[in-house]
Design an enzyme around this catalytic site. Sequence first.
Site, PDB file in Angstrom:
ATOM      1  NE  ARG A   1      -4.146   1.788   0.763  1.00 53.41           N
ATOM      2  CZ  ARG A   1      -4.963   2.389  -0.078  1.00 53.41           C
ATOM      3  NH1 ARG A   1      -4.703   2.398  -1.363  1.00 53.41           N
ATOM      4  NH2 ARG A   1      -6.055   2.981   0.362  1.00 53.41           N
TER       5      ARG A   1
ATOM      6  CB  THR B   1      -9.363  -0.875  -7.222  1.00 52.97           C
ATOM      7  OG1 THR B   1      -9.407   0.270  -6.368  1.00 52.97           O
ATOM      8  CG2 THR B   1      -8.473  -1.913  -6.608  1.00 52.97           C
TER       9      THR B   1
ATOM     10  CB  ILE C   1      -3.825   4.781  -9.319  1.00 53.63           C
ATOM     11  CG1 ILE C   1      -4.721   4.448 -10.511  1.00 53.63           C
ATOM     12  CG2 ILE C   1      -2.404   4.325  -9.550  1.00 53.63           C
ATOM     13  CD1 ILE C   1      -4.260   5.062 -11.829  1.00 53.63           C
ATOM     14  CG  ASN C   2      -8.531   6.345  -4.328  1.00 57.05           C
ATOM     15  OD1 ASN C   2      -9.309   5.449  -4.025  1.00 57.05           O
ATOM     16  ND2 ASN C   2      -8.602   7.546  -3.780  1.00 57.05           N
TER      17      ASN C   2
ATOM     18  CG  ASP D   1      -8.508   5.241  -0.095  1.00 60.17           C
ATOM     19  OD1 ASP D   1      -9.609   5.751  -0.373  1.00 60.17           O
ATOM     20  OD2 ASP D   1      -8.080   4.214  -0.643  1.00 60.17           O
TER      21      ASP D   1
ATOM     22  CB  SER E   1      -6.991  -0.359   1.296  1.00 59.40           C
ATOM     23  OG  SER E   1      -7.533  -0.985   0.149  1.00 59.40           O
ATOM     24  CB  SER E   2     -12.458  -1.198   0.753  1.00 58.51           C
ATOM     25  OG  SER E   2     -12.944  -0.197   1.601  1.00 58.51           O
TER      26      SER E   2
ATOM     27  N   GLY F   1     -13.624  -1.544  -6.848  1.00 50.61           N
ATOM     28  CA  GLY F   1     -14.928  -1.008  -6.493  1.00 50.61           C
ATOM     29  C   GLY F   1     -14.948  -0.106  -5.281  1.00 50.61           C
ATOM     30  N   GLY F   2     -13.779   0.390  -4.830  1.00 48.44           N
ATOM     31  CA  GLY F   2     -13.781   1.296  -3.689  1.00 48.44           C
ATOM     32  C   GLY F   2     -14.415   0.664  -2.466  1.00 48.44           C
TER      33      GLY F   2
END
Length: 586
Positions: free
Chosen positions: A118, A396, A415-416, A438, A467-468, A488-489
Amino acid sequence: MRYLSFVVLFVLLAVAGCRKNPSASKGAYTFITDDPGAKPFISDKKGVFQPHVMAASAHPEASKVGAAIMKKGGNAVDAAVATFFALSVVHPSAGNLGGGGFMVFRDKSGQSFALDFREKAPYAASRDMYLDEKGDVVPNMAWLGHSASGVPGSVDGMAVAHQRFGKLSWKEVIQPAIELAENGVALTDDEAKGLNRVRSDIRKFNPGEPYFLKAGVDTVWKTGELHVQADLGKTLRRIQEKGRAGFYEGETAQLLIAEMAKAKAPIVQKDLDDYHSAWRTPITGTYRGYKVISMSPTSSGGIALVQLMKLVEPYPLKKWGWHSDSTTQVIIEAERRVYADRAKWLGDPDFFKVPAKELLEPAYLAKRWSDFDWNKASDSKAISGGAIPGYESNETTHLSVVDAEGAAVSITTTINNGYGSRVVVNGAGFLMNDEMEDFAVKPGVPNVFGLVGAEANSVQPGKRMLSSMTPTILEKDGKLFMVVGTPGGSTIITSVFQTIVNVIDHGMSMQEAVNALKFHHQWLPDRTTFEQGAFSEKVLAKLRSKGYKIEPQAGTLGRMDCILVLPDGTLEGGSDPRGDDTSVGW
């Protein structure tokens, strides 16, 4: 007494809810609904079946690279690294050199490993750097432009993984990406539309630079056109020749530092020198006899996924049916509580004592469930992260690989947002991330995904943002069963969870589970979104009568790339019809 009674009930329901394992069949699912015209799937796309190896990713060219590397004698890690670098060329909206991510690896003997690569906040970052003089969040500052970027971890992560587990040479696994960059790749319809959609931002943050733009102000990309990336090819060659040093030192590092000098908290050489991926202990749990192996913090995915599974495990989801009102209500209420815990308790374990063990304790989860009421929706305002006794208080991409010896890799990288910060490193040809978004840039204030964070995820120099991402591997009776993950955030966790449940509880094939329409709840904002057609009108009416705010999603949820091992050892690749995702094997 009430609490003890609930614990007893929880245990009894767990026993009652267990059932014989479903056969991993090719399309055995029967849809039960009150609407005979309804379909549970977004597409009738079929799975890919191969006997030996499988690579599933967001782009057909990248998946071909992974399969070819294994054909050449490479193992799952070789294939994953090669696929990763290929995605940095062919899938610029999310594939990356300027981002970071997570890897879960299960070797052929069944040992599991988790690698955290990360991004980190630069040393010049500060807790309130995204606030104005009034203490309010400056719009888009952590989302677009130079100040949105954390220190990239992708190249270090791939180098570390390959050095420890790779079989082929580093030169061999990087070469396909170089050829794709230098020779060009034909744009898919999705990629052409994506580049056209962000061209104004690309011009704004990279004035006078040619990257990702066609010649001429109003010229747009068309499907099938060749996209050549010469500077990215040069960067990849430096990485091929010098490994990690080809990115974090020398010419590439100088180009990155010069570009980031425009940021409020610039990335400098010390940030690059001190960046190192971290090996973590995977999060593990069980669900109906299956072992779940997932990512540990800095990802919230593993803990949240296992919490969800343990909360719903006592209930007979198969008997109730896919997306019935009872199945849906239980899942929404589980998601509500898990995301509340995520906001309060999860962050970078190098900076914050994450109570991972306590969050997964049966007694703790039973207590979290004790205010569940079948007759009405819970109120998210009344539900916060749980109390732990004695404890101090959206773009993502994913790839899954299984090799001929049964080793498996699950990597989610980002890269978000799509195309990251929209900043391209001039001379190096790659996009930078916007991962600083994030962090909880102001604890208690939602980010672009609507997620609310607490002090555990506040901005600190050198800290990794929460992060998710939820790269996950499942076993059954000690043998590899499934490799799963998605972009998918904030919806990643729920999409991975529902895909697994679709196979284990509802008997879907891998591709059916990927195709199946999905829904999402994340505590705050207090509403459930769903893909069009995911629920019958009867189910929607029943849920709304209990007070659930439930509304259709503007787009789709998830872009899964998964692999299922069938009882005879055949591999089924399930790649999402919502994008260009493709499974390739032999």
